[in-house]
Design an enzyme around this catalytic site. Structure first.
Site, PDB file in Angstrom:
ATOM      1  N   GLU A 132       0.827  -1.208   0.000  1.00  0.00           N
ATOM      2  CA  GLU A 132       0.000   0.000   0.000  1.00  0.00           C
ATOM      3  C   GLU A 132       0.863   1.261   0.000  1.00  0.00           C
ATOM      4  O   GLU A 132       0.525   2.260  -0.630  1.00  0.00           O
ATOM      5  CB  GLU A 132      -0.942  -0.019   1.204  1.00  0.00           C
ATOM      6  CG  GLU A 132      -2.055  -1.062   1.060  1.00  0.00           C
ATOM      7  CD  GLU A 132      -2.949  -1.164   2.276  1.00  0.00           C
ATOM      8  OE1 GLU A 132      -4.134  -0.802   2.179  1.00  0.00           O
ATOM      9  OE2 GLU A 132      -2.455  -1.598   3.330  1.00  0.00           O
ATOM     10  N   GLU A 154      -4.249  -9.499   3.426  1.00  0.00           N
ATOM     11  CA  GLU A 154      -5.069  -9.218   4.606  1.00  0.00           C
ATOM     12  C   GLU A 154      -6.303 -10.101   4.737  1.00  0.00           C
ATOM     13  O   GLU A 154      -6.697 -10.472   5.846  1.00  0.00           O
ATOM     14  CB  GLU A 154      -5.503  -7.743   4.605  1.00  0.00           C
ATOM     15  CG  GLU A 154      -4.402  -6.749   4.933  1.00  0.00           C
ATOM     16  CD  GLU A 154      -3.609  -6.315   3.722  1.00  0.00           C
ATOM     17  OE1 GLU A 154      -2.818  -5.370   3.824  1.00  0.00           O
ATOM     18  OE2 GLU A 154      -3.784  -6.927   2.642  1.00  0.00           O
TER      19      GLU A 154
END
Length: 720
Positions: A132, A154
């Site tokens: 990210e 995730e």
């Protein structure tokens, strides 16, 4: 750039601030380098790192002498591995999780809008928050090293990307591809990430990474860098259909047990349909809801347990074993022996296959002709150079005991002898061995290529060297070993048999068999108990049940349905003669009418109400939880997390529930015992119950009752 050059440059240009997780170097050419350098072996994004990043991004954006920024790791073998999971587990409220996500998003937005070119240099793990952060940069360069791993994992942990990943990745690459990567928690190598457009450039290795990153930074400053190819626009109507299809599919498949994938799809959808601010706001909201859920906490703890057990086994093998297994002997040419042989050769081991006859020797030599690492012989001499010999013959105590004694006569003095028994106590199997200290149990599960667990069973005489060598073999095969004490059924088969017996009792008492199957699956188990019986085989289930009955008494008495099925010749899926009808491809059909008629089993056309469904679930699951507590009480396994891990990877206990003992904690010991009494009250009082409990119903295990009285749990409060 070499290591020494890197250190020299860092020393010469550093204007380090008193930071704990980051540092910054300003060079005379106007290109600054921001280094991730968290304490420990890996870089993680916790509150400290994000706070420091906020400060440095602001400082760099306001410094006119800085024309471009390189973002890299000061560690030689990793970039950023993701969020600090320990911090996530420590959240005491949803608001704390929301604060981390929203403030982290703001930091990354500032990085993205710094107004100066940014180049991220990736070598090693670039996962979760690491990717990210990279997505915020102008360009991404990665090494082709096998260490380089790129992805957003995730969802595997019950979360979604919370620092902009669900918004930026679908804007960078095709939405369908981005969604698949996020939902599957796919980890890419650098070449694949480059093909998909996540990475802009590849370099051969770490030595070329930083010099190319600096060169690209200058190209971006001068405006001479090759422009990125813009992502083509996507058809809104096709995307709308894609999202609807995916949401519907996930809701059906996951049955509400794993909420992260559905939430991820909704956030990805927002990246295409909502404005930027609303998309990030939705992501932060959904992330915080998931992060404070039991599902995510259980999956994170499962991840920690798996990692800890695997690393501990590898360390024990490295420190204690005098030699590792390079040559593996296998006796047994059936399915288990064959699959273990395949696994061993795939991992570079030499294999010696001992057959029971000359005819089998010839057949196996033909079958193994293409495998140069395999030697087949009907003579015991083939085992003389083995470091470990594993017998994988039928589950018959007499056959195994005789075979083990024969093996001992033909192997070297330091060869470890192992039995792939699923239920028989080692003390019984090894009673005739002259050197029991080198005897151990290594219980592989079928199918070997898919099942991660191996129970490594030690009896009182097993030496530390023997145990360490067995652990070394299992870790070399990339399986997860759990050390267990010598005890009938060890962990998994003992608990699974408890589950299957309760199912058999229920169906024998007239509970509709389809309700029982539905209750198990709706609880989160991968299949119903009678599907599992067919998969395992009726004969094996009966054999294990009888072994457990001899060791533990009447609570393992094979129910009438189970015993009569064996006598009637029902076998299971392997020959299409079990509880269900199976086609040639292995697909399950309807219930077998012969089985239904034999036992006068009820099949209901109606659905059970929720109260009935929950009661059936308690009857299937809670005795298994009670038996798990007994295993801990008897020290069959050392720690609650090891038992829970074994049941998740070895028996399919739903990972989102954390394992039987974590499930007990999260239910609450008082409530668990209350529900157990209700379940046991529905069972007939056996002679043993009457003798032990003054005629009362079966009682919960002593450890559960003690925990209730003392207000204790299986896990410390911070672990659940």
């Amino acid at each position: 750039m070499s290591d020494s050059t890197l250190k020299a440059e860092t020393s010469a240009t550093s204007t380090l601030q008193p930071l704990e997780t980051l540092k910054i170097d300003r060079a005379e050419d106007g290109v600054a380098t921001l280094w991730f350098d968290c304490p420990g072996k890996v870089n993680v994004l916790g509150n400290n790192t994000l706070n420091e990043l906020r400060t440095l991004v602001k400082e760099l954006s306001e410094d006119d002498s800085i024309k471009a920024v390189i973002i890299a790791s000061a560690k030689k073998d990793t970039y950023v591995s993701g969020a600090d999971l320990h911090e996530l587990l420590a959240f005491d409220s949803k608001q704390a999780a929301h604060k981390l996500a929203s403030e982290g998003q703001a930091v990354f937005n500032n990085l993205e809008k710094m107004g100066k070119p940014t180049v991220v240099a990736i070598h090693g793990a670039c996962l979760g928050g690491g990717l990210e952060s990279a997505l915020c940069c102008t360009r991404r360069i990665a090494t082709k090293s096998s260490l380089t791993m790129i992805g957003l994992p995730e969802v595997r942990l019950g979360l979604i990307p919370g620092l902009g990943g669900t918004q930026r990745l679908p804007r960078l690459i095709p939405v369908k591809v981005a969604m698949e990567l996020i939902l599957d928690s796919t980890i890419l190598n650098a070449e694949r990430a480059f093909e998909l457009g996540i990475v802009d450039e590849l370099v051969e290795d770490f030595d070329h990474l930083h010099s190319r990153a600096r060169a690209l930074a200058h190209e971006l400053i001068k405006g001479t860098a090759r422009p990125r190819q813009a992502k083509p626009p996507e058809d809104p109507e096709k995307l709308k259909k894609l999202f609807a299809l995916m949401e519907r599919s996930l809701k059906i498949r996951l049955k509400g047990h794993y909420p992260a994938p559905v939430n991820a799809v909704e956030c990805i959808k927002a990246s295409q349909e909502a404005n930027e601010a609303d998309g990030y706001a939705l992501e932060a909201e959904r992330f915080s809801e998931l992060a404070f859920s039991n599902t995510a906490r259980n999956l994170i703890q499962y991840f920690f347990s798996h990692d800890f057990v695997s690393r501990s086994a590898a360390r024990t093998a490295e420190r204690t074993a005098k030699k590792m297994v390079k040559v593996l002997g296998i006796i047994g040419s059936g399915i288990m022996g064959t699959e273990i042989s395949r696994l061993a050769t795939a991992h570079g081991l030499q294999v010696r296959l001992k057959t029971s006859s000359k005819d089998k020797e010839k057949a196996l030599q033909q079958r193994e002709a293409a495998h140069k690492n395999v030697i087949v012989s009907s003579k015991y001499d083939v085992l003389r150079d083995c470091d470990l010999v594993l017998e994988a013959v039928i589950e018959d105590p007499l056959v195994k005991t005789t075979l083990l004694s024969e093996i001992e006569k033909h192997v070297s003095q330091d060869c470890v002898i192992a039995s792939n028994t699923s239920a028989i106590e080692l003390i019984e199997l090894g009673q005739n061995l002259k050197h029991p200290e080198r005897f151990i149990g290594t219980h592989f599960f079928y199918p070997v290529d898919k099942m991660q667990l191996v129970e490594v069973a030690s009896h009182p005489s097993t030496s530390a060297e023997t145990n360490a060598r067995a652990l070394g073999l299992i870790t070399a095969l990339e399986k997860t070993p759990i050390n267990v004490k010598d005890s009938t059924g060890f962990i998994v088969n003992r608990l699974l048999t408890s589950h299957l017996m309760e199912a058999s009792r229920l169906v024998g008492n007239g509970v509709p068999i389809n309700w029982i199957e539905e209750a198990a699956v709706s609880f989160g188990l991968p299949m119903g108990p009678f599907t599992l019986v067919d998969e395992l085989g009726v004969k094996l289930c009966i054999t294990v049940a009888k072994e457990l009955y001899e060791s533990f008494g009447e609570r393992f008495t094979p129910p009438k349905v189970m015993a009569e099925s064996d006598k009637a010749g029902f076998i299971g899926k392997s020959v299409d003669n079990g509880v269900f009808i199976w086609d040639e491809s292995g697909k399950k059909g309807d219930f077998n009418p012969k089985f239904i008629q034999l036992h006068k089993i009820v099949i209901s056309p109606e659905k059970p109400d929720q109260a009935t469904l929950h009661l059936i679930q308690d009857q299937l699951i809670l005795p298994m939880v009670d038996e798990a507590a007994r295993c801990l009480e008897e020290k069959v396994v050392r720690k609650a997390r090891e038992l829970d891990l074994a049941m998740i990877i070895g028996a399919g206990f739903p990972a989102f529930r954390g394992g039987p003992l974590r499930y007990a904690d999260q239910t609450g010991i008082p409530e668990l015992i209350e529900r157990l009494y209700k379940v046991y009250g529905l069972m007939p009082v056996t002679a043993a119950d009457a003798a032990l409990n003054s005629g009362k119903i079966r009682q919960p295990s002593g450890i559960l009752l003690s925990m209730y009285e003392q207000g204790r749990r299986f896990y410390a409060s911070g672990e659940s």
